[in-house]
Write an enzyme that holds these catalytic residues in place. Sequence first.
Site, short mmCIF file in Angstrom:
data_model
loop_
_atom_site.label_atom_id
_atom_site.label_comp_id
_atom_site.label_asym_id
_atom_site.label_seq_id
_atom_site.Cartn_x
_atom_site.Cartn_y
_atom_site.Cartn_z
N ARG A 29 29.43 10.05 -7.83
CA ARG A 29 29.94 10.99 -8.85
C ARG A 29 31.36 11.38 -8.44
O ARG A 29 31.60 11.69 -7.27
CB ARG A 29 29.07 12.23 -8.96
CG ARG A 29 29.72 13.31 -9.80
CD ARG A 29 28.79 14.42 -10.15
NE ARG A 29 27.81 13.97 -11.12
CZ ARG A 29 26.97 14.79 -11.75
NH1 ARG A 29 27.01 16.09 -11.49
NH2 ARG A 29 26.10 14.35 -12.62
N HIS B 42 28.32 8.91 -18.13
CA HIS B 42 27.21 9.37 -17.28
C HIS B 42 26.00 8.56 -17.76
O HIS B 42 25.13 9.07 -18.46
CB HIS B 42 27.02 10.87 -17.48
CG HIS B 42 26.11 11.53 -16.49
ND1 HIS B 42 25.32 10.82 -15.61
CD2 HIS B 42 25.86 12.84 -16.25
CE1 HIS B 42 24.63 11.68 -14.87
NE2 HIS B 42 24.94 12.91 -15.23
N ARG C 42 20.48 18.28 -10.52
CA ARG C 42 19.51 17.34 -11.09
C ARG C 42 19.80 15.89 -10.72
O ARG C 42 18.92 15.17 -10.25
CB ARG C 42 19.54 17.43 -12.64
CG ARG C 42 18.66 18.49 -13.21
CD ARG C 42 19.17 18.84 -14.59
NE ARG C 42 20.43 19.55 -14.43
CZ ARG C 42 20.50 20.87 -14.41
NH1 ARG C 42 19.45 21.60 -14.62
NH2 ARG C 42 21.67 21.47 -14.21
N THR C 43 21.04 15.46 -10.95
CA THR C 43 21.33 14.03 -10.78
C THR C 43 21.16 13.61 -9.32
O THR C 43 20.49 12.62 -9.02
CB THR C 43 22.76 13.72 -11.27
OG1 THR C 43 22.89 14.22 -12.60
CG2 THR C 43 23.05 12.24 -11.26
C1 MLT Z 1 27.22 16.21 -16.14
O1 MLT Z 1 27.30 15.92 -14.96
O2 MLT Z 1 28.05 15.80 -16.96
C2 MLT Z 1 26.09 17.11 -16.53
O3 MLT Z 1 24.92 16.48 -16.45
C3 MLT Z 1 26.33 17.82 -17.81
C4 MLT Z 1 27.16 19.01 -17.52
O4 MLT Z 1 27.68 19.15 -16.43
O5 MLT Z 1 27.30 19.83 -18.43
#
Ligand code: MLT
Length: 370
Positions: free
Chosen positions: A161, A189, A111-112
């Site tokens: 990230r 985040h 997603r990100t």
């Molecule tokens: C994160 O990157 O922290 C996610 O969006 C949440 C997860 O990994 O559970």
Amino acid sequence: MLPAGAVRGGWPLPPCRTGGPAPVLTPGISCLQGPGFGLIQFALMSSLRTHSALRFPHRHLLGIKDLSATDIDQILDLADSYVELNRQVDKKQNLLRGRTQINLFFEASTRTQSSFELAGKRLGADVLNMAVSNSALKKGETLIDTAMTLNALRPDLLVVRHPDSGAVELLSQKVDCAVINAGDGSNEHPTQALLDALTIRRRRGSLQGLLVAICGDILHSRVARSNIYLLNRMGARVRVVAPPTLLPAHIDRLGVEVFHDMRAGLQDVDIVMMLRLQQERMHGAFVPSLREYYHFHGLDYEKLSRAKPDALIMHPGPMNRGVEIDSEVADDIDRSVIREQVEMGVAVRLAILDLLSRNLPANSSAAGAK
Ligand code: MLT
């Protein structure tokens, strides 16, 4: 390799700052009910123009803890306008034309990363995705060396990230461009908390006075931490609900109420935010078994019945159905806003790229402009 100054899995506990009441800025156009496309298009352009005069007082986006209530409102107002852009056929803008955005992901993301990529492309930037498996880091290069190499590529925006808390901030001190934290270890985040806030605000009108329960693996969650900062700052009340093994020591110092029992923790809440068990950050056993965890801490309709009848269900994803959330609850179209969160993610990332790009030097690449 853990860079100097970074904290692995850390939950340092700075004193909780709370903001005063947020000034009301020009609202986004989500409330406009235009009869035709032309009117919507006109409203969108004038809304983006209204926001274009605003100046964002930050060079990077490293965490929510650096943002004031005014900053957060400004991001959400602009993101609201970008929701409308995303729903048009022609989503292309020229704002970042000529700019280079590098997405540097040392940890997997769906997603990100994809939403940052879409957002950059919609604003006209050249976007380069660099996954850790392809990077020189695998060959033993340090984070600083990687930063210096990237700097030589003269990006304007760097989205990072990293599995270590503090690594993104460290990197931001070594490069000349704007840096956006896309998740660092269990620290922050920020864009996830902002997209959660946008989702809630569009559903409820405001965050002020809402009672929010964040449930699950709080200990390893950067999403929990950023949300606690944001919700407190915007005047919501926050509960954390988890077994003692999944809570950081002194969590109450962050201005939250602590519950170990789901039924008690969900009583009368407006929002239920579920979190995944972050097994990749766990060293050792934190729960007796997944079955027992689901029994006591998984969100099902019975536990949800303690919350307000119209309480919203949220989850940052990825979800583990049958572990922290029942599948039917997750897909409940009347209660769950989990897919809406994904849509809001693109709008928030558009707003962040837009706002940070306003502080880039106008006629030269960011490199050398430190
Ligand atoms: C994160 O990157 O922290 C996610 O969006 C949440 C997860 O990994 O559970």
